[in-house]
Structure formats: C-alpha cells, structure tokens
Design a protein around this motif. Structure first.
Motif, PDB file in Angstrom:
ATOM      1  N   ASP A  66     -37.148  -5.799  67.697  1.00  0.00           N
ATOM      2  CA  ASP A  66     -35.705  -5.698  67.860  1.00  0.00           C
ATOM      3  C   ASP A  66     -35.184  -6.926  68.605  1.00  0.00           C
ATOM      4  N   ASP A 183     -28.196  -3.342  65.405  1.00  0.00           N
ATOM      5  CA  ASP A 183     -27.859  -2.793  64.088  1.00  0.00           C
ATOM      6  C   ASP A 183     -27.195  -3.822  63.188  1.00  0.00           C
ATOM      7  N   ASP A 285     -26.469   0.851  56.239  1.00  0.00           N
ATOM      8  CA  ASP A 285     -27.915   1.022  56.346  1.00  0.00           C
ATOM      9  C   ASP A 285     -28.583   0.678  55.015  1.00  0.00           C
TER      10      ASP A 285
END
Length: 446
Positions: A66, A183, A285
C-alpha cells in the motif's frame, strides 16, 4: 576512460536506453530499501523496493504494498523516479550535454530519438527544449488546479494540498497512475474538479511529444503530418469506444456504476474508459468489474497510447497501421493508403512484428501467472497487459502473487516501457540491402 570504452562498445543505442533504465531502477531500489523510506518499523522485502522502483521508473503504477506504507522520503523518491522515467533519462542526459557543450553528437541524437521518437533527427535540439516546456507547463498547470481543489474542499492544509496537487499532476501527465491515496482516486469518483484535470493530463501525455510539438507549430489539421493525423484519429476513436463500452457493460453492476446517478455514471465511465490506455488511476473498484469489462480494458491496455509518449502498449499508430493493412488486403489493394498517403512497404512488417512480439510477451506472462497463482486467467491476463502497457490498473492481485510472479512483472514492466520504440529503432539500424534476391515462392495462407 572505462566508461568511454563501454559506451563505444555498445553499437545499438537501444542498448543504452535499456542500460539507462536499469540503472535508474537499481538506484531507486537502493533508495527505497533504506529504512526511513517507509513509515512503519517493520522490515520490507527487497522485492517490494525493486517492484516499486521499476513501477515508478517505467511509469506503470502497479504496487506490491500500500502507498500509505511509504514515508515522505519514499514518496519523493517515487516522484523523482516517475519524472525521470516519464521524461526519459536519456532525454535529460541529452539536455545536460547540450547545455554543457552547446553541441550534441550523432550517437546522442540517435539515442534520444529512440526514447522520444523524434521524427526528424535534425530537429532534436528544438524538440528537446519543447519537451521540457510542455512537461513543466502541463504538470504545473494541473498541480495548480488540484491545489485549489484540495485547499477549497479538503481540510489538509496548504502545504499538503500543494504537495498532493504536484504529486498527482506529475503522476497524471507521466501516465504513472500512482496516487498518494490507498484507494487511488475512488473517493473523487463524483468530483469533476479532480476527474477532468487528471484525464486531461494523461490524455495530453499520451499523445506523444512529437504530436504535442506539432500542435504548437501547425494549428490547422490539414497541415499535420501523417503521424499526427493517425495518432489523433485513433486516440479519438478509443476515447469514445472505451468509456461507451464501460458504461454499457457496468451500468447495472451494483459494485461499480449501478448505485450511481446518471451524471456520476457518465463521469465514472468516462474516467475508467480512458484510463486503461495507459494512466492507471481508478475511480471505481477494478476487481468488482464484470469479466467482459476486464477483457475490453485488457485490449485497451495492450493498444496503449501514442508513440514517444509516457505510455506503453503497442501504440495506437501500430494498431491503426495493422487495421489499414487488413482493410487493404481485404479490398485487394497492393498499397496501404492512409489519409491520401501511401505507407512504405516495410512499415506493416514492423507493425506486425511489434504486435506479435507484444502479444507473445503478454500471453506468456498471463500463462505463467495463471500457473503459479490461484487467480483466474482473466485476472492474470489483465495484470500482464497492465504491466506491459505500463498502465498500473489491477484487480487487486499484485501483492498476493508469489515472489517469482512479481519478478516476472518487473521484467515485463521494463520490456513494456522500452520495448516498442527501441525495438523499431533496432530494426531500423539493422536494415541492409542485399545484392541478390532468393527465388519467390508463395505458401498457402488461410
């Protein structure tokens, strides 16, 4: 003396481009391996540093960890790698040499031409200067717009807003797709002041520097070169087809566009339909998309954007040449004609070579990943195309791949960044005329 001998031993400038990118990746890996490049105290694998360095240097955007795990130093290293990789470290080297000596040799010109795709090698000096102006101008312009947006709507402070605006401006123009947010840009899916500046930046970056320079020199389309006409026309078709297909296929998907209002659907479909061509950002997504949509996006990533741009893939001109070659063959024409221009005989062979070589790389990579991981072939082919096209989109499997699979993607990202352009140059350098010809014989085709 040793360096001079080494450079003299390399006959093919494409090898210098490869060596330069490998060097940049290794330097980035060393910097990202430092403990203070990460925010937490846990130990990180060497493979993670290598993968992220390759991803940033090749302006891909895939990651095994991440982004929130990086410290400010780590983020700045990534930002520097994106800028150097996108602009082309060989182009920067040529600029430095030009400033220092006021002259540039034939080897350096050919080397820079391999990286930036200069149509006329004699115009390299002015082209490099124009590239620098375009790069800085677009990046700062987008950074300013995003800064105003972040300051006005987010409670993150002026300094952080300026840094975030600059980071995303550089990442967008260089088609890196690396975001400071975990994200990506999902939280901005309904925000036109983020969506449209970002898309404008990576579309401009995807045109390619020769096209952008020609835009500045010749405003009227009828005066454009054939290269610019093909690039603009093919780009326009894909900018319409991509968003339309995403909109249609995901309209009722409850995990992506389904719950959105009509305007938000149009905006999200636009963004996600144009970003697969090389950008790598996402506002919905990716892993929740239908397989049909993923397959369409895989094709878009394989095609890529314009030559000599910050994108990967086979490039839109290669795709267009193959399409026109097919059309000419179907019609029985002996020549390939595009916009009232006849293409050279060897160009369709070069385009086919690049396409088949690229397809082989992507397919082989997908099969390897499918074999060593529990993921479906749709997911692994998407990952392979994303790495080769230096896109950076993922269904979320990158970090879960075995170490060997991640190392395979490192090689594929590097091949995708330098492949099509340097391969064409390598073909050009090897051209030779035979003093004789073999007897002609035609095999049965089809």
């Amino acid at each position: 003396m040793v360096i001079r001998r080494a450079l003299g031993a390399i006959r093919n400038p494409a090898q210098l481009v490869l060596a330069a990118f490998v060097t940049l990746i290794l330097v980035g890996t060393a910097l990202l391996s430092l403990p203070f490049a990460w925010d937490d105290d846990s130990s990180h694998r060497f493979v993670d540093a290598l993968f992220w360095s390759t991803s940033a240097s090749t302006v891909t955007g895939l990651g095994t960890t991440d982004m929130s795990g990086f410290s400010l130093f780590g983020e700045l290293v990534l930002l520097g790698l994106i800028q150097l990789g996108g602009f082309g470290i060989m182009t920067i080297g040529s600029v430095f040499a030009l400033v220092a000596s006021r002259r540039i040799g034939l080897r350096q010109r050919m080397l820079a031409q391999a990286e930036i795709g200069a149509v006329d090698i004699g115009e390299l000096r002015s082209l490099i200067g124009a590239i620098a102006k375009i790069t800085v101008g677009v990046e700062l312009g987008i950074a300013t717009i995003l800064f105003v947006r972040f300051v006005a709507h987010d409670d993150i402070g002026v300094a952080r807003a300026a840094y975030s605006g600059l980071f995303h401006g550089v990442s967008a123009f260089n088609n890196a797709g690396i975001s400071l947010y975990s994200d990506s840009l999902v939280q901005f899916a309904d925000d036109p002041f983020v969506v449209f500046p970002i898309t404008f930046a990576f579309i401009i970056g995807g045109f390619g520097f020769p096209v952008l320079v020609e835009f500045g020199r010749r405003i009227k389309p009828r005066r454009w070169s054939l290269h610019t006409r093909i690039t603009v026309a093919a780009t326009a078709v894909l900018l319409v087809a991509g968003p339309f297909l995403v909109l249609v296929l995901e309209w009722t998907n409850v995990d992506t566009l389904g719950p959105m209002g009509i305007w938000d659907k149009l905006q999200a479909a636009w963004f996600q339909g144009v970003t697969p061509r090389t950008a790598g950002f996402n506002t919905i997504d990716i892993g929740a998309m239908h397989d049909e949509t993923l397959n369409i996006m895989t094709c878009l990533m394989f095609i890529g954007a314009g030559p000599a741009s910050t994108s990967g893939g086979i490039k839109v001109t290669t795709f267009a040449v193959l399409g026109f070659a097919m059309w000419s063959e179907v019609r029985g024409d002996s020549d390939i004609n595009i916009f009232r221009r006849r293409l050279p005989v060897g160009i369709s062979r070069q385009a086919m070579t690049i396409a088949l070589l690229s397809l082989t790389i992507v397919f082989t990579t997908a099969v390897i990943l499918d074999t060593i991981s529990p993921f479906s072939f749709t997911q692994t082919s998407f990952e392979a195309a994303s790495a080769f096209g230096t896109v950076g989109l993922s269904t979320g499997i990158t970090g879960a791949l075995p170490t060997f699979g991640q190392l395979v993607l490192v090689v594929v990202m590097l091949a995708g960044r330098i492949g099509p352009t340097t391969f064409v140059m390598a073909l050009a350098l090897r051209q030779r005329q035979r003093a004789y010809a073999f007897p002609e014989e035609r095999p049965i085709i089809g």
